[in-house]
Design an enzyme around this catalytic site. Sequence first.
Site, PDB file in Angstrom:
ATOM      1  N   ASP A 194      27.673  48.953  55.754  1.00  0.00           N
ATOM      2  CA  ASP A 194      27.333  48.950  54.322  1.00  0.00           C
ATOM      3  C   ASP A 194      26.298  47.885  53.971  1.00  0.00           C
ATOM      4  OD1 ASP A 194      29.088  50.990  53.813  1.00  0.00           O
ATOM      5  OD2 ASP A 194      30.703  49.690  53.071  1.00  0.00           O
ATOM      6  N   ARG A 214      37.125  35.109  47.969  1.00  0.00           N
ATOM      7  CA  ARG A 214      35.998  35.611  47.161  1.00  0.00           C
ATOM      8  C   ARG A 214      35.310  34.571  46.281  1.00  0.00           C
ATOM      9  NH1 ARG A 214      35.208  39.135  50.786  1.00  0.00           N
ATOM     10  NH2 ARG A 214      36.741  40.801  50.873  1.00  0.00           N
ATOM     11  N   ASP A 274      37.660  43.065  44.673  1.00  0.00           N
ATOM     12  CA  ASP A 274      36.717  42.077  45.184  1.00  0.00           C
ATOM     13  C   ASP A 274      35.414  42.012  44.389  1.00  0.00           C
ATOM     14  OD1 ASP A 274      38.414  41.064  47.104  1.00  0.00           O
ATOM     15  OD2 ASP A 274      37.898  42.627  48.541  1.00  0.00           O
ATOM     16  N   SER A 297      40.402  49.975  56.766  1.00  0.00           N
ATOM     17  CA  SER A 297      39.506  49.022  56.136  1.00  0.00           C
ATOM     18  C   SER A 297      40.184  47.653  56.216  1.00  0.00           C
ATOM     19  CB  SER A 297      39.277  49.420  54.676  1.00  0.00           C
ATOM     20  OG  SER A 297      38.879  48.274  53.954  1.00  0.00           O
TER      21      SER A 297
HETATM   22  N1  ARG Z   1      44.222  44.345  48.182  1.00  0.00           N
HETATM   23  C1  ARG Z   1      43.740  43.064  48.581  1.00  0.00           C
HETATM   24  C2  ARG Z   1      43.170  42.323  47.413  1.00  0.00           C
HETATM   25  O1  ARG Z   1      42.780  42.918  46.449  1.00  0.00           O
HETATM   26  C3  ARG Z   1      42.764  43.132  49.713  1.00  0.00           C
HETATM   27  C4  ARG Z   1      41.459  43.808  49.424  1.00  0.00           C
HETATM   28  C5  ARG Z   1      40.568  44.020  50.623  1.00  0.00           C
HETATM   29  N2  ARG Z   1      41.248  44.827  51.568  1.00  0.00           N
HETATM   30  C6  ARG Z   1      40.719  45.476  52.618  1.00  0.00           C
HETATM   31  N3  ARG Z   1      41.556  46.057  53.408  1.00  0.00           N
HETATM   32  N4  ARG Z   1      39.451  45.522  52.852  1.00  0.00           N
HETATM   33  O2  ARG Z   1      43.081  41.122  47.455  1.00  0.00           O
END
Ligand code: ARG
Length: 393
Positions: A13, A96, A125, A177
Amino acid sequence: MKKVVLAYSGGLDTSCIVRWLKDKGYEVICFMADLGQGLGQGEDLEAIEARALAAGATKVYIKDLQDEFVEDFVTPALQANAIYEGKYLLATALGRPLIAKYLVEIAHKEKADAVAHGCTGKGNDQVRIEVAAGILDPKLDILAPVRTWEFKSREEEIEYAKARNIPIDVTKKKPYSIDRNIWGISIEAGVLEDLSQEPPEDAYMITKNPITQASYPKYIEVYFEKGVPKKIDGKSYKLKKLITYLNEVGGCYGVGRSDMVENRLVGIKSREIYEAPAATILYTAHKELEALVLDRESSHFKDIISLKYAELVYNGLWFSPLKQAIDGFVKSTQKHVTGSIRLKLFKGSCVAVGRKSPHSLYKKELSTYGKEDKFDQSLAEGFIKIWGMPYKR
Ligand code: ARG
């Protein structure tokens, strides 16, 4: 020419985003944060840098931010006992704002006009990065190409990359993911979207299957100083090393797995599994130590604050005034959080079995049922009369 700093992961990506933004007339600078996601383990950093450049970036920053991450982001959340919806120790969410902080910092250094990220339009995110960046510098533009670009599938992105000689690795089509850093791993998508299915063993990366684990437990002792973990079994560690070590030990005993359906900020319920061995061990120990040293009122009030803290972190409000104010409260509660907690790790569980602190409020002479009892039971009668008085009609 407009300049943009992109949070680059090295994957398909963000590699496509580099070229896509370039085609839209931007000079693209890539920034990659090492938060302990295992950079350089599968693929060397030079290869990642080369890919960003081949995709069209003019410059690549790769920064090891692990120490800052554990000291300034993980530690306050640990001290707050922040846990989202009872199960998620917030590894992804804590990373983040730090990424956003450096996006903004590099944008300033490079005199860039915008920052960009590769998050989708459905997750938390994007919110965390954009709200954080917006607080730190409201004048910067924020670009999120994945939300608006023309690609409808991974295949289309691969085609785009191939046609432009962007050296992507398309061999490993990942079944999940994954987001990883030193505080934990978040795993979603693929078969996990079927809520009726137990997560397959291959979804877990750093924890061993608890049932195949040793039939004897492992004991470890964690020592905290003012709410900061300092020693394991009497040996001092720098925080990053201490967490890395606990991830290994905990992982061996299958500690720190969770499987949940969570409420995303954007209104969607999603199924995600987590692995956070060190976080689980430290959280358990920290909470246990607080039970020993905090007075009742502080302790109960802190439980309320913990919920709010987790929500603020999850919802992208790390740099908000309320979060900062609560940090002040949390810090002041850590003054006496010094001492050792002995834990037993066994087949996925982690429980406290021993406690010690110079600031312990536990007084054996008051709680004992033995003959050393110093509690004046005759006082209880008056106390109960007054305590219950308001409720008598
Ligand atoms: N659900 C989690 C959050 O919002 C992780 C998000 C990213 N997850 C991922 N498998 N890429 O903090």
